[in-house]
Scaffold this motif. Sequence first.
Motif, PDB file in Angstrom:
ATOM      1  N   GLN A  52      21.278  29.437  34.049  1.00 14.00           N
ATOM      2  CA  GLN A  52      19.828  29.315  33.923  1.00 14.00           C
ATOM      3  C   GLN A  52      19.255  30.515  33.169  1.00 14.00           C
ATOM      4  OE1 GLN A  52      18.978  27.375  37.605  1.00 14.00           O
ATOM      5  NE2 GLN A  52      16.918  28.207  37.572  1.00 14.00           N
ATOM      6  N   ALA A  53      19.788  31.706  33.474  1.00 17.96           N
ATOM      7  CA  ALA A  53      19.291  32.928  32.825  1.00 17.96           C
ATOM      8  C   ALA A  53      19.631  32.922  31.332  1.00 17.96           C
ATOM      9  CB  ALA A  53      19.898  34.149  33.498  1.00 17.96           C
ATOM     10  N   ILE A  54      20.806  32.369  30.999  1.00 22.71           N
ATOM     11  CA  ILE A  54      21.209  32.344  29.589  1.00 22.71           C
ATOM     12  C   ILE A  54      20.406  31.301  28.816  1.00 22.71           C
ATOM     13  CG2 ILE A  54      23.141  31.972  28.006  1.00 22.71           C
ATOM     14  CD1 ILE A  54      24.984  32.595  30.487  1.00 22.71           C
ATOM     15  N   GLU A  55      20.287  30.116  29.430  1.00 17.87           N
ATOM     16  CA  GLU A  55      19.696  28.979  28.727  1.00 17.87           C
ATOM     17  C   GLU A  55      18.186  28.876  28.906  1.00 17.87           C
ATOM     18  OE1 GLU A  55      21.711  25.790  27.211  1.00 17.87           O
ATOM     19  OE2 GLU A  55      22.255  27.810  26.560  1.00 17.87           O
ATOM     20  N   ALA A  56      17.668  29.619  29.893  1.00 16.18           N
ATOM     21  CA  ALA A  56      16.239  29.568  30.212  1.00 16.18           C
ATOM     22  C   ALA A  56      15.761  28.155  30.533  1.00 16.18           C
ATOM     23  CB  ALA A  56      15.409  30.175  29.079  1.00 16.18           C
ATOM     24  N   LYS A  57      16.589  27.400  31.241  1.00 10.89           N
ATOM     25  CA  LYS A  57      16.094  26.123  31.779  1.00 10.89           C
ATOM     26  C   LYS A  57      16.826  25.769  33.070  1.00 10.89           C
ATOM     27  CE  LYS A  57      18.373  23.604  28.239  1.00 10.89           C
ATOM     28  NZ  LYS A  57      18.578  22.628  27.303  1.00 10.89           N
ATOM     29  N   GLU A  58      16.212  24.871  33.801  1.00  7.77           N
ATOM     30  CA  GLU A  58      16.708  24.490  35.128  1.00  7.77           C
ATOM     31  C   GLU A  58      18.111  23.870  35.051  1.00  7.77           C
ATOM     32  OE1 GLU A  58      15.356  24.525  39.192  1.00  7.77           O
ATOM     33  OE2 GLU A  58      14.454  25.289  37.352  1.00  7.77           O
ATOM     34  N   ILE A  59      19.030  24.396  35.882  1.00  6.73           N
ATOM     35  CA  ILE A  59      20.376  23.813  35.963  1.00  6.73           C
ATOM     36  C   ILE A  59      20.548  23.262  37.371  1.00  6.73           C
ATOM     37  CG2 ILE A  59      22.846  24.280  35.848  1.00  6.73           C
ATOM     38  CD1 ILE A  59      21.467  24.629  33.192  1.00  6.73           C
ATOM     39  N   SER A  60      21.083  22.028  37.475  1.00  5.56           N
ATOM     40  CA  SER A  60      21.214  21.474  38.817  1.00  5.56           C
ATOM     41  C   SER A  60      22.565  21.830  39.434  1.00  5.56           C
ATOM     42  CB  SER A  60      21.031  19.959  38.784  1.00  5.56           C
ATOM     43  OG  SER A  60      21.570  19.421  37.618  1.00  5.56           O
ATOM     44  N   ALA A  61      22.508  22.311  40.684  1.00  3.20           N
ATOM     45  CA  ALA A  61      23.722  22.606  41.435  1.00  3.20           C
ATOM     46  C   ALA A  61      23.658  21.875  42.769  1.00  3.20           C
ATOM     47  CB  ALA A  61      23.860  24.108  41.672  1.00  3.20           C
ATOM     48  N   GLY A  62      24.787  21.375  43.220  1.00  5.03           N
ATOM     49  CA  GLY A  62      24.830  20.676  44.502  1.00  5.03           C
ATOM     50  C   GLY A  62      26.137  20.986  45.201  1.00  5.03           C
ATOM     51  N   THR A  63      26.409  20.208  46.251  1.00  4.18           N
ATOM     52  CA  THR A  63      27.662  20.396  46.963  1.00  4.18           C
ATOM     53  C   THR A  63      28.314  19.029  47.171  1.00  4.18           C
ATOM     54  OG1 THR A  63      26.590  20.152  49.107  1.00  4.18           O
ATOM     55  CG2 THR A  63      26.834  22.390  48.265  1.00  4.18           C
ATOM     56  N   VAL A  64      29.608  19.036  47.349  1.00  9.65           N
ATOM     57  CA  VAL A  64      30.303  17.793  47.674  1.00  9.65           C
ATOM     58  C   VAL A  64      31.269  18.087  48.826  1.00  9.65           C
ATOM     59  CG1 VAL A  64      31.940  18.157  45.767  1.00  9.65           C
ATOM     60  CG2 VAL A  64      31.715  15.900  46.778  1.00  9.65           C
ATOM     61  N   ASP A  65      31.039  17.398  49.969  1.00 11.01           N
ATOM     62  CA  ASP A  65      31.900  17.608  51.134  1.00 11.01           C
ATOM     63  C   ASP A  65      33.109  16.697  51.019  1.00 11.01           C
ATOM     64  OD1 ASP A  65      32.739  18.543  53.641  1.00 11.01           O
ATOM     65  OD2 ASP A  65      31.949  16.764  54.612  1.00 11.01           O
ATOM     66  N   ILE A  66      34.280  17.279  51.210  1.00 10.95           N
ATOM     67  CA  ILE A  66      35.497  16.508  50.968  1.00 10.95           C
ATOM     68  C   ILE A  66      36.232  16.166  52.257  1.00 10.95           C
ATOM     69  CG2 ILE A  66      35.836  17.542  48.706  1.00 10.95           C
ATOM     70  CD1 ILE A  66      38.216  19.047  50.435  1.00 10.95           C
ATOM     71  N   THR A  67      35.671  16.591  53.407  1.00  7.39           N
ATOM     72  CA  THR A  67      36.393  16.450  54.675  1.00  7.39           C
ATOM     73  C   THR A  67      36.950  15.047  54.897  1.00  7.39           C
ATOM     74  OG1 THR A  67      34.763  17.986  55.512  1.00  7.39           O
ATOM     75  CG2 THR A  67      36.236  17.002  57.121  1.00  7.39           C
ATOM     76  N   LEU A  68      36.117  14.024  54.645  1.00  8.60           N
ATOM     77  CA  LEU A  68      36.525  12.658  54.957  1.00  8.60           C
ATOM     78  C   LEU A  68      37.580  12.131  53.986  1.00  8.60           C
ATOM     79  CD1 LEU A  68      32.978  11.388  55.810  1.00  8.60           C
ATOM     80  CD2 LEU A  68      34.858  11.656  57.421  1.00  8.60           C
ATOM     81  N   HIS A  69      37.841  12.875  52.923  1.00 10.44           N
ATOM     82  CA  HIS A  69      38.832  12.432  51.938  1.00 10.44           C
ATOM     83  C   HIS A  69      40.126  13.232  52.000  1.00 10.44           C
ATOM     84  CE1 HIS A  69      36.169   9.678  49.774  1.00 10.44           C
ATOM     85  NE2 HIS A  69      35.222  10.505  50.189  1.00 10.44           N
ATOM     86  N   ARG A  70      40.219  14.168  52.929  1.00 10.37           N
ATOM     87  CA  ARG A  70      41.417  15.011  53.002  1.00 10.37           C
ATOM     88  C   ARG A  70      42.641  14.194  53.386  1.00 10.37           C
ATOM     89  NH1 ARG A  70      39.908  20.487  53.030  1.00 10.37           N
ATOM     90  NH2 ARG A  70      42.110  20.916  53.192  1.00 10.37           N
TER      91      ARG A  70
END
Lengths: 178, 317
Positions: A52-70
Amino acid sequence: MSVAMPAVDITRVLTRISHEILERNNGSESIVLLGIPTRGAFLAQRLAKMIQAIEAKEISAGTVDITLHRDDLRMKPLRPLVPTMTPIGGIEGKDVILVDDVLFSGRTIRAALDALGEIGRPRSVQLAVLVDRGHRELPIRADFVGKNLPTSRQQAVKVHLSEIDGIDEVLVENIEAS
Amino acid sequence: MRHLLSAADLSYAQTLSILDTAQEMARVSEGPVKKLPTLRGRTIVNLFYEDSTRTRISFEAAAKRLSADVINFSAKGSSVSKGESLKDTALTLQAMGADAVILRHSASGAAHRLAESQWTSGSVINAGDGTHEHPTQALLDAFTLRKHLKAGVGDLRGLAVAIVGDILHSRVARSNVILLSTLGAQVILVAPPTLLPLGVETWPAQISYDLDATLPLVDAVMMLRVQQERMEDFFFPTAREYSHYYGLNNHRLTTMKNSSIIMHPGPMNRGLEITAECADSARSVIVEQVANGVSVRMAVLYLLLAGSQDEDGVLIS
Protein backbone atom coordinates in the motif's frame (compact mmCIF):
# COMPACT_ATOMS: atom_id res chain seq x y z
CA MET A 1 18.56 -22.25 20.44
CA SER A 2 19.84 -19.69 17.98
CA VAL A 3 18.37 -16.63 16.32
CA ALA A 4 18.19 -17.22 12.60
CA MET A 5 16.61 -13.87 11.77
CA PRO A 6 16.48 -10.79 14.00
CA ALA A 7 13.75 -8.16 13.68
CA VAL A 8 15.60 -5.98 11.12
CA ASP A 9 16.03 -8.96 8.79
CA ILE A 10 12.34 -9.76 8.93
CA THR A 11 11.38 -6.21 7.96
CA ARG A 12 14.02 -6.22 5.21
CA VAL A 13 12.85 -9.45 3.58
CA LEU A 14 9.19 -8.46 3.82
CA THR A 15 10.03 -5.22 2.02
CA ARG A 16 11.86 -7.20 -0.66
CA ILE A 17 8.97 -9.66 -1.03
CA SER A 18 6.44 -6.85 -1.41
CA HIS A 19 8.48 -5.45 -4.31
CA GLU A 20 8.84 -8.91 -5.82
CA ILE A 21 5.08 -9.45 -5.64
CA LEU A 22 4.49 -6.18 -7.48
CA GLU A 23 7.13 -6.98 -10.08
CA ARG A 24 5.78 -10.43 -10.77
CA ASN A 25 2.15 -9.28 -11.04
CA ASN A 26 2.82 -6.03 -12.92
CA GLY A 27 1.45 -3.90 -10.13
CA SER A 28 -1.19 -4.37 -7.48
CA GLU A 29 -4.27 -4.28 -9.73
CA SER A 30 -5.36 -7.88 -9.38
CA ILE A 31 -3.67 -9.14 -6.22
CA VAL A 32 -5.31 -10.43 -3.05
CA LEU A 33 -3.20 -11.39 -0.04
CA LEU A 34 -4.48 -14.30 2.04
CA GLY A 35 -2.65 -15.23 5.24
CA ILE A 36 -2.80 -18.64 6.87
CA PRO A 37 -3.59 -18.24 10.61
CA THR A 38 -2.09 -17.58 12.97
CA ARG A 39 1.17 -15.93 12.00
CA GLY A 40 0.70 -16.00 8.24
CA ALA A 41 -2.32 -13.74 8.76
CA PHE A 42 -0.17 -11.08 10.44
CA LEU A 43 2.49 -11.38 7.74
CA ALA A 44 -0.20 -10.88 5.06
CA GLN A 45 -1.34 -7.71 6.82
CA ARG A 46 2.22 -6.41 7.00
CA LEU A 47 2.81 -7.13 3.31
CA ALA A 48 -0.46 -5.41 2.43
CA LYS A 49 0.61 -2.30 4.36
CA MET A 50 4.02 -2.26 2.64
CA ILE A 51 2.54 -2.68 -0.83
CA GLN A 52 0.00 0.00 0.00
CA ALA A 53 2.85 2.38 0.88
CA ILE A 54 4.60 1.67 -2.43
CA GLU A 55 1.53 1.80 -4.64
CA ALA A 56 -0.42 4.41 -2.67
CA LYS A 57 -3.69 2.50 -2.98
CA GLU A 58 -5.79 0.11 -0.95
CA ILE A 59 -4.62 -3.52 -0.99
CA SER A 60 -6.97 -6.23 0.24
CA ALA A 61 -5.68 -8.76 2.77
CA GLY A 62 -7.65 -11.58 4.35
CA THR A 63 -7.21 -14.93 6.01
CA VAL A 64 -8.01 -18.49 5.05
CA ASP A 65 -8.52 -21.12 7.76
CA ILE A 66 -7.35 -24.53 6.66
CA THR A 67 -8.24 -26.61 9.74
CA LEU A 68 -11.15 -28.43 8.11
CA HIS A 69 -9.00 -29.39 5.12
CA ARG A 70 -6.01 -30.81 7.00
CA ASP A 71 -5.03 -34.40 6.26
CA ASP A 72 -3.71 -35.01 9.78
CA LEU A 73 -6.97 -34.30 11.66
CA ARG A 74 -7.32 -37.89 12.76
CA MET A 75 -3.77 -38.05 14.08
CA LYS A 76 -3.75 -34.92 16.20
CA PRO A 77 -5.85 -33.40 18.94
CA LEU A 78 -8.63 -31.16 17.72
CA ARG A 79 -7.89 -27.59 16.81
CA PRO A 80 -10.34 -24.74 17.22
CA LEU A 81 -11.50 -23.12 13.98
CA VAL A 82 -10.32 -19.64 13.04
CA PRO A 83 -12.53 -17.36 10.94
CA THR A 84 -11.80 -17.17 7.23
CA MET A 85 -11.99 -13.55 6.15
CA THR A 86 -12.17 -13.05 2.41
CA PRO A 87 -11.55 -9.47 1.30
CA ILE A 88 -14.47 -7.56 -0.19
CA GLY A 89 -14.57 -8.41 -3.88
CA GLY A 90 -13.66 -12.03 -3.22
CA ILE A 91 -10.93 -13.96 -5.00
CA GLU A 92 -12.74 -14.80 -8.23
CA GLY A 93 -10.39 -14.11 -11.15
CA LYS A 94 -7.78 -12.52 -8.87
CA ASP A 95 -4.11 -13.35 -8.33
CA VAL A 96 -4.09 -14.79 -4.84
CA ILE A 97 -0.90 -14.66 -2.81
CA LEU A 98 -0.96 -17.14 0.04
CA VAL A 99 1.20 -16.05 2.96
CA ASP A 100 2.60 -18.33 5.66
CA ASP A 101 5.43 -18.12 8.15
CA VAL A 102 7.30 -21.41 7.65
CA LEU A 103 7.24 -23.72 4.62
CA PHE A 104 8.04 -27.26 5.78
CA SER A 105 6.27 -30.41 4.54
CA GLY A 106 3.97 -28.49 2.19
CA ARG A 107 0.86 -30.10 3.67
CA THR A 108 -0.50 -26.85 5.05
CA ILE A 109 -0.28 -25.31 1.60
CA ARG A 110 -2.03 -28.28 0.03
CA ALA A 111 -4.85 -27.83 2.54
CA ALA A 112 -4.92 -24.10 1.80
CA LEU A 113 -5.26 -24.77 -1.95
CA ASP A 114 -8.26 -26.98 -1.18
CA ALA A 115 -9.74 -24.35 1.11
CA LEU A 116 -9.43 -21.74 -1.66
CA GLY A 117 -11.56 -23.88 -3.94
CA GLU A 118 -14.36 -23.44 -1.48
CA ILE A 119 -14.22 -19.63 -1.69
CA GLY A 120 -13.84 -19.22 -5.44
CA ARG A 121 -11.64 -19.69 -8.47
CA PRO A 122 -8.67 -17.35 -8.58
CA ARG A 123 -6.75 -16.65 -11.80
CA SER A 124 -3.53 -17.78 -10.17
CA VAL A 125 -2.22 -18.72 -6.75
CA GLN A 126 1.26 -17.78 -5.58
CA LEU A 127 2.98 -18.54 -2.32
CA ALA A 128 5.01 -16.24 -0.11
CA VAL A 129 6.77 -17.54 3.00
CA LEU A 130 9.06 -15.94 5.54
CA VAL A 131 11.19 -19.07 5.98
CA ASP A 132 11.67 -22.13 3.79
CA ARG A 133 13.18 -24.86 5.92
CA GLY A 134 13.13 -27.69 3.40
CA HIS A 135 11.96 -31.31 3.94
CA ARG A 136 9.05 -31.13 1.51
CA GLU A 137 6.69 -34.11 1.41
CA LEU A 138 4.63 -32.82 -1.50
CA PRO A 139 5.53 -31.24 -4.87
CA ILE A 140 5.03 -27.66 -3.65
CA ARG A 141 7.39 -24.68 -3.85
CA ALA A 142 7.23 -21.06 -2.82
CA ASP A 143 7.26 -18.16 -5.28
CA PHE A 144 8.58 -15.66 -2.75
CA VAL A 145 10.94 -16.78 0.00
CA GLY A 146 12.19 -14.58 2.82
CA LYS A 147 15.05 -16.84 3.79
CA ASN A 148 16.11 -20.37 2.94
CA LEU A 149 17.00 -21.97 6.23
CA PRO A 150 18.67 -25.38 5.93
CA THR A 151 17.57 -27.42 8.96
CA SER A 152 17.52 -31.01 10.09
CA ARG A 153 14.29 -32.76 11.08
CA GLN A 154 15.54 -32.76 14.65
CA GLN A 155 15.21 -29.00 14.71
CA ALA A 156 12.16 -26.79 15.15
CA VAL A 157 11.79 -23.40 13.53
CA LYS A 158 9.82 -20.86 15.54
CA VAL A 159 8.61 -17.56 14.17
CA HIS A 160 7.73 -14.86 16.69
CA LEU A 161 5.89 -11.75 15.55
CA SER A 162 5.35 -8.61 17.60
CA GLU A 163 1.57 -8.71 17.02
CA ILE A 164 1.15 -11.73 19.29
CA ASP A 165 4.57 -12.63 20.68
CA GLY A 166 5.76 -9.11 21.50
CA ILE A 167 8.95 -9.52 19.47
CA ASP A 168 10.00 -10.13 15.87
CA GLU A 169 12.44 -13.02 15.49
CA VAL A 170 12.98 -16.42 13.88
CA LEU A 171 14.50 -19.07 16.14
CA VAL A 172 15.97 -22.48 15.43
CA GLU A 173 15.74 -24.96 18.32
CA ASN A 174 17.06 -28.46 18.73
CA ILE A 175 14.30 -30.82 19.79
CA GLU A 176 15.33 -33.23 22.54
CA ALA A 177 15.73 -36.69 21.08
CA SER A 178 12.90 -38.76 22.46
CA MET B 1 -15.91 -35.51 25.28
CA ARG B 2 -16.96 -38.55 23.30
CA HIS B 3 -20.73 -38.48 23.52
CA LEU B 4 -23.34 -35.76 23.56
CA LEU B 5 -26.13 -37.08 25.75
CA SER B 6 -27.40 -34.17 27.77
CA ALA B 7 -27.13 -30.39 27.80
CA ALA B 8 -26.06 -30.79 31.43
CA ASP B 9 -22.81 -32.47 30.32
CA LEU B 10 -21.70 -29.25 28.63
CA SER B 11 -19.71 -26.69 30.58
CA TYR B 12 -19.93 -22.97 29.84
CA ALA B 13 -16.65 -23.08 27.87
CA GLN B 14 -17.65 -26.18 25.91
CA THR B 15 -20.98 -24.63 24.97
CA LEU B 16 -19.31 -21.47 23.68
CA SER B 17 -16.78 -23.56 21.78
CA ILE B 18 -19.61 -25.40 20.01
CA LEU B 19 -21.40 -22.14 19.15
CA ASP B 20 -18.19 -20.54 17.83
CA THR B 21 -17.42 -23.61 15.73
CA ALA B 22 -21.00 -23.58 14.43
CA GLN B 23 -20.50 -20.01 13.30
CA GLU B 24 -17.58 -21.08 11.10
CA MET B 25 -19.64 -24.00 9.81
CA ALA B 26 -22.44 -21.57 8.92
CA ARG B 27 -20.00 -19.79 6.65
CA VAL B 28 -19.46 -23.01 4.73
CA SER B 29 -23.22 -23.50 4.42
CA GLU B 30 -23.51 -20.02 2.92
CA GLY B 31 -20.62 -20.48 0.49
CA PRO B 32 -20.84 -21.64 -3.13
CA VAL B 33 -19.42 -25.10 -2.35
CA LYS B 34 -21.18 -26.62 0.67
CA LYS B 35 -18.74 -29.43 1.23
CA LEU B 36 -15.73 -30.05 3.43
CA PRO B 37 -13.46 -33.12 3.38
CA THR B 38 -13.15 -33.15 7.17
CA LEU B 39 -14.93 -36.42 8.05
CA ARG B 40 -14.10 -38.34 4.89
CA GLY B 41 -14.16 -42.07 5.56
CA ARG B 42 -16.24 -41.83 8.75
CA THR B 43 -19.56 -43.58 8.99
CA ILE B 44 -22.45 -41.98 10.82
CA VAL B 45 -25.68 -43.83 11.52
CA ASN B 46 -28.98 -42.06 12.02
CA LEU B 47 -30.78 -44.48 14.33
CA PHE B 48 -34.34 -43.18 14.57
CA TYR B 49 -36.95 -45.09 16.54
CA GLU B 50 -39.34 -42.15 16.42
CA ASP B 51 -40.59 -40.11 13.49
CA SER B 52 -38.66 -37.00 12.67
CA THR B 53 -38.33 -34.62 9.74
CA ARG B 54 -36.07 -31.79 10.84
CA THR B 55 -33.64 -33.54 13.14
CA ARG B 56 -32.91 -36.48 10.89
CA ILE B 57 -32.55 -34.42 7.71
CA SER B 58 -30.50 -31.87 9.59
CA PHE B 59 -28.06 -34.46 10.93
CA GLU B 60 -27.89 -36.06 7.51
CA ALA B 61 -27.13 -32.73 5.81
CA ALA B 62 -24.54 -31.90 8.48
CA ALA B 63 -22.76 -35.23 8.10
CA LYS B 64 -22.81 -35.03 4.32
CA ARG B 65 -21.42 -31.50 4.28
CA LEU B 66 -18.48 -32.86 6.24
CA SER B 67 -18.11 -35.75 3.73
CA ALA B 68 -19.05 -38.51 6.18
CA ASP B 69 -20.97 -41.54 4.95
CA VAL B 70 -24.49 -41.59 6.31
CA ILE B 71 -26.65 -44.61 6.94
CA ASN B 72 -30.27 -43.87 7.73
CA PHE B 73 -32.14 -46.28 9.90
CA SER B 74 -35.73 -45.85 10.85
CA ALA B 75 -37.58 -48.33 12.98
CA LYS B 76 -40.42 -48.51 10.53
CA GLY B 77 -39.60 -51.00 7.81
CA SER B 78 -36.67 -52.53 9.71
CA SER B 79 -36.21 -55.62 11.84
CA VAL B 80 -37.38 -53.59 14.84
CA SER B 81 -40.92 -54.27 13.67
CA LYS B 82 -39.99 -57.98 13.95
CA GLY B 83 -39.05 -57.41 17.59
CA GLU B 84 -35.32 -56.73 17.45
CA SER B 85 -33.98 -55.04 20.58
CA LEU B 86 -31.90 -51.85 20.77
CA LYS B 87 -28.94 -53.99 21.82
CA ASP B 88 -29.06 -56.26 18.79
CA THR B 89 -29.56 -53.35 16.43
CA ALA B 90 -26.60 -51.55 18.04
CA LEU B 91 -24.38 -54.64 17.73
CA THR B 92 -25.30 -54.88 14.06
CA LEU B 93 -24.32 -51.26 13.51
CA GLN B 94 -21.09 -51.80 15.42
CA ALA B 95 -20.24 -54.73 13.14
CA MET B 96 -20.70 -52.40 10.18
CA GLY B 97 -18.20 -49.96 11.67
CA ALA B 98 -20.25 -46.98 12.75
CA ASP B 99 -18.08 -44.13 14.05
CA ALA B 100 -21.08 -42.32 15.48
CA VAL B 101 -24.65 -43.22 16.25
CA ILE B 102 -27.26 -40.51 16.34
CA LEU B 103 -30.10 -41.92 18.39
CA ARG B 104 -33.70 -40.89 18.72
CA HIS B 105 -35.81 -43.11 20.92
CA SER B 106 -39.14 -42.91 22.68
CA ALA B 107 -37.63 -44.16 25.96
CA SER B 108 -36.01 -41.56 28.20
CA GLY B 109 -32.40 -42.55 28.86
CA ALA B 110 -31.99 -44.66 25.71
CA ALA B 111 -28.95 -42.65 24.60
CA HIS B 112 -27.29 -43.10 28.01
CA ARG B 113 -27.92 -46.82 27.86
CA LEU B 114 -26.29 -47.04 24.44
CA ALA B 115 -23.31 -44.87 25.43
CA GLU B 116 -22.57 -46.74 28.62
CA SER B 117 -23.00 -50.19 27.15
CA GLN B 118 -20.23 -51.95 25.24
CA TRP B 119 -22.55 -52.39 22.29
CA THR B 120 -20.96 -49.70 20.20
CA SER B 121 -17.51 -48.16 20.28
CA GLY B 122 -18.55 -45.03 18.41
CA SER B 123 -19.75 -41.69 19.71
CA VAL B 124 -23.40 -41.49 20.72
CA ILE B 125 -25.35 -38.33 20.06
CA ASN B 126 -28.73 -37.96 21.69
CA ALA B 127 -31.23 -36.69 19.13
CA GLY B 128 -34.14 -36.87 21.56
CA ASP B 129 -34.89 -39.52 24.15
CA GLY B 130 -38.50 -39.73 25.30
CA THR B 131 -39.43 -36.74 27.42
CA HIS B 132 -35.87 -36.33 28.69
CA GLU B 133 -33.46 -34.32 26.52
CA HIS B 134 -32.66 -33.06 23.04
CA PRO B 135 -29.32 -31.28 23.42
CA THR B 136 -28.63 -30.33 19.78
CA GLN B 137 -32.01 -28.57 19.62
CA ALA B 138 -31.04 -26.48 22.65
CA LEU B 139 -27.68 -25.70 21.03
CA LEU B 140 -29.32 -24.50 17.84
CA ASP B 141 -31.80 -22.42 19.83
CA ALA B 142 -28.92 -20.83 21.74
CA PHE B 143 -27.13 -20.21 18.45
CA THR B 144 -30.23 -18.55 17.00
CA LEU B 145 -30.75 -16.40 20.11
CA ARG B 146 -27.12 -15.34 20.12
CA LYS B 147 -27.18 -14.46 16.43
CA HIS B 148 -30.29 -12.27 16.68
CA LEU B 149 -29.97 -10.74 20.11
CA LYS B 150 -26.23 -10.76 20.85
CA ALA B 151 -24.79 -10.05 17.38
CA GLY B 152 -23.37 -13.58 17.26
CA VAL B 153 -20.77 -13.26 20.01
CA GLY B 154 -20.33 -14.34 23.62
CA ASP B 155 -22.99 -15.82 25.88
CA LEU B 156 -26.66 -14.98 26.53
CA ARG B 157 -26.31 -12.97 29.73
CA GLY B 158 -29.04 -10.39 30.18
CA LEU B 159 -31.60 -12.09 27.95
CA ALA B 160 -34.98 -13.33 29.15
CA VAL B 161 -36.52 -16.24 27.26
CA ALA B 162 -40.05 -17.59 27.76
CA ILE B 163 -40.67 -21.25 26.99
CA VAL B 164 -44.41 -21.70 26.59
CA GLY B 165 -46.66 -24.74 26.49
CA ASP B 166 -46.29 -28.45 27.01
CA ILE B 167 -43.26 -28.41 29.33
CA LEU B 168 -44.28 -31.77 30.83
CA HIS B 169 -43.65 -33.79 27.68
CA SER B 170 -40.96 -31.57 26.19
CA ARG B 171 -37.35 -32.72 25.93
CA VAL B 172 -36.65 -29.49 24.07
CA ALA B 173 -37.71 -27.51 27.15
CA ARG B 174 -35.54 -29.59 29.51
CA SER B 175 -32.42 -29.21 27.38
CA ASN B 176 -33.09 -25.52 26.81
CA VAL B 177 -33.59 -24.72 30.49
CA ILE B 178 -30.20 -26.26 31.26
CA LEU B 179 -28.28 -24.86 28.32
CA LEU B 180 -29.72 -21.33 28.36
CA SER B 181 -29.05 -20.99 32.07
CA THR B 182 -25.49 -22.28 31.51
CA LEU B 183 -25.11 -19.38 29.09
CA GLY B 184 -26.52 -16.90 31.60
CA ALA B 185 -29.99 -16.29 30.16
CA GLN B 186 -33.04 -16.06 32.38
CA VAL B 187 -35.65 -18.69 31.51
CA ILE B 188 -39.34 -18.32 32.29
CA LEU B 189 -41.53 -21.38 31.86
CA VAL B 190 -45.15 -20.58 31.02
CA ALA B 191 -47.73 -23.35 31.11
CA PRO B 192 -50.94 -24.47 32.75
CA PRO B 193 -50.18 -26.32 36.02
CA THR B 194 -51.22 -29.62 34.44
CA LEU B 195 -48.47 -29.35 31.82
CA LEU B 196 -45.63 -28.69 34.28
CA PRO B 197 -43.62 -31.68 35.50
CA LEU B 198 -43.18 -32.67 39.11
CA GLY B 199 -40.15 -31.00 40.67
CA VAL B 200 -40.09 -28.16 38.14
CA GLU B 201 -39.47 -25.71 41.00
CA THR B 202 -35.94 -27.13 41.36
CA TRP B 203 -35.06 -26.25 37.73
CA PRO B 204 -33.00 -23.13 37.08
CA ALA B 205 -36.05 -21.29 35.75
CA GLN B 206 -38.96 -19.13 36.85
CA ILE B 207 -42.49 -20.41 36.51
CA SER B 208 -45.55 -18.50 35.43
CA TYR B 209 -49.12 -19.48 34.62
CA ASP B 210 -49.83 -16.17 32.93
CA LEU B 211 -48.65 -15.72 29.35
CA ASP B 212 -49.97 -12.16 28.99
CA ALA B 213 -48.00 -10.95 32.01
CA THR B 214 -44.80 -12.65 30.84
CA LEU B 215 -44.62 -11.66 27.16
CA PRO B 216 -43.77 -7.94 27.62
CA LEU B 217 -40.76 -8.92 29.76
CA VAL B 218 -38.97 -11.29 27.41
CA ASP B 219 -36.53 -10.99 24.48
CA ALA B 220 -37.63 -14.23 22.89
CA VAL B 221 -40.56 -16.58 23.14
CA MET B 222 -40.23 -20.27 22.36
CA MET B 223 -43.58 -21.91 21.66
CA LEU B 224 -43.69 -25.66 22.26
CA ARG B 225 -45.77 -28.13 20.36
CA VAL B 226 -48.70 -29.65 22.20
CA GLN B 227 -47.63 -33.28 22.04
CA GLN B 228 -50.92 -35.02 21.49
CA GLU B 229 -49.22 -38.38 20.87
CA ARG B 230 -47.82 -38.39 24.41
CA MET B 231 -51.00 -37.25 26.11
CA GLU B 232 -52.69 -40.20 27.68
CA ASP B 233 -54.66 -38.05 30.06
CA PHE B 234 -56.70 -34.89 30.01
CA PHE B 235 -54.39 -31.93 30.47
CA PHE B 236 -56.65 -29.10 29.34
CA PRO B 237 -60.41 -28.96 28.65
CA THR B 238 -60.39 -28.07 24.94
CA ALA B 239 -57.90 -27.06 22.28
CA ARG B 240 -59.77 -23.77 21.96
CA GLU B 241 -59.34 -22.99 25.62
CA TYR B 242 -55.64 -23.84 25.42
CA SER B 243 -55.10 -21.43 22.51
CA HIS B 244 -57.08 -18.77 24.33
CA TYR B 245 -54.79 -18.84 27.36
CA TYR B 246 -51.48 -20.13 26.03
CA GLY B 247 -51.48 -19.66 22.25
CA LEU B 248 -49.42 -16.97 20.54
CA ASN B 249 -51.54 -14.67 18.41
CA ASN B 250 -51.23 -11.26 16.77
CA HIS B 251 -52.66 -9.43 19.73
CA ARG B 252 -50.15 -10.98 22.11
CA LEU B 253 -47.37 -10.26 19.62
CA THR B 254 -48.06 -6.51 19.87
CA THR B 255 -47.42 -6.58 23.62
CA MET B 256 -43.88 -7.89 23.13
CA LYS B 257 -40.68 -5.87 22.76
CA ASN B 258 -40.02 -4.74 19.18
CA SER B 259 -36.68 -6.53 19.06
CA SER B 260 -38.04 -9.81 20.37
CA ILE B 261 -38.12 -12.99 18.31
CA ILE B 262 -40.50 -15.93 18.00
CA MET B 263 -39.13 -19.47 18.04
CA HIS B 264 -40.64 -22.93 17.68
CA PRO B 265 -38.74 -26.22 17.54
CA GLY B 266 -41.28 -27.66 15.08
CA PRO B 267 -43.37 -29.33 13.98
CA MET B 268 -46.01 -26.66 14.54
CA ASN B 269 -49.68 -27.13 15.20
CA ARG B 270 -50.77 -23.97 13.42
CA GLY B 271 -53.84 -22.58 15.10
CA LEU B 272 -53.22 -24.38 18.40
CA GLU B 273 -50.09 -23.07 20.14
CA ILE B 274 -49.30 -20.49 17.47
CA THR B 275 -51.41 -18.76 14.83
CA ALA B 276 -50.34 -18.83 11.20
CA GLU B 277 -49.84 -15.03 11.20
CA CYS B 278 -47.35 -15.26 14.07
CA ALA B 279 -45.54 -18.24 12.59
CA ASP B 280 -45.06 -16.38 9.30
CA SER B 281 -44.41 -12.92 10.77
CA ALA B 282 -41.18 -11.02 10.23
CA ARG B 283 -40.15 -11.65 13.83
CA SER B 284 -40.47 -15.39 13.50
CA VAL B 285 -37.09 -17.16 13.14
CA ILE B 286 -38.62 -20.63 12.91
CA VAL B 287 -37.33 -21.41 9.42
CA GLU B 288 -33.92 -20.01 10.26
CA GLN B 289 -33.71 -22.32 13.28
CA VAL B 290 -33.67 -25.20 10.81
CA ALA B 291 -30.74 -23.72 8.86
CA ASN B 292 -28.86 -23.05 12.09
CA GLY B 293 -29.52 -26.65 13.13
CA VAL B 294 -27.33 -27.88 10.28
CA SER B 295 -24.43 -25.62 11.31
CA VAL B 296 -24.70 -26.58 14.97
CA ARG B 297 -24.80 -30.29 14.14
CA MET B 298 -21.80 -29.93 11.85
CA ALA B 299 -19.96 -28.36 14.79
CA VAL B 300 -20.96 -31.19 17.13
CA LEU B 301 -19.92 -33.87 14.64
CA TYR B 302 -16.62 -32.10 14.01
CA LEU B 303 -15.84 -31.72 17.70
CA LEU B 304 -16.76 -35.31 18.53
CA LEU B 305 -15.28 -37.09 15.53
CA ALA B 306 -12.51 -35.13 13.85
CA GLY B 307 -9.69 -35.38 16.37
CA SER B 308 -7.71 -38.42 17.34
CA GLN B 309 -9.80 -40.75 19.46
CA ASP B 310 -7.47 -41.04 22.45
CA GLU B 311 -7.27 -37.29 23.01
CA ASP B 312 -10.84 -36.82 24.16
CA GLY B 313 -11.93 -33.32 24.91
CA VAL B 314 -8.64 -31.61 24.17
CA LEU B 315 -10.25 -28.81 22.25
CA ILE B 316 -13.19 -28.41 24.55
CA SER B 317 -11.38 -27.52 27.70
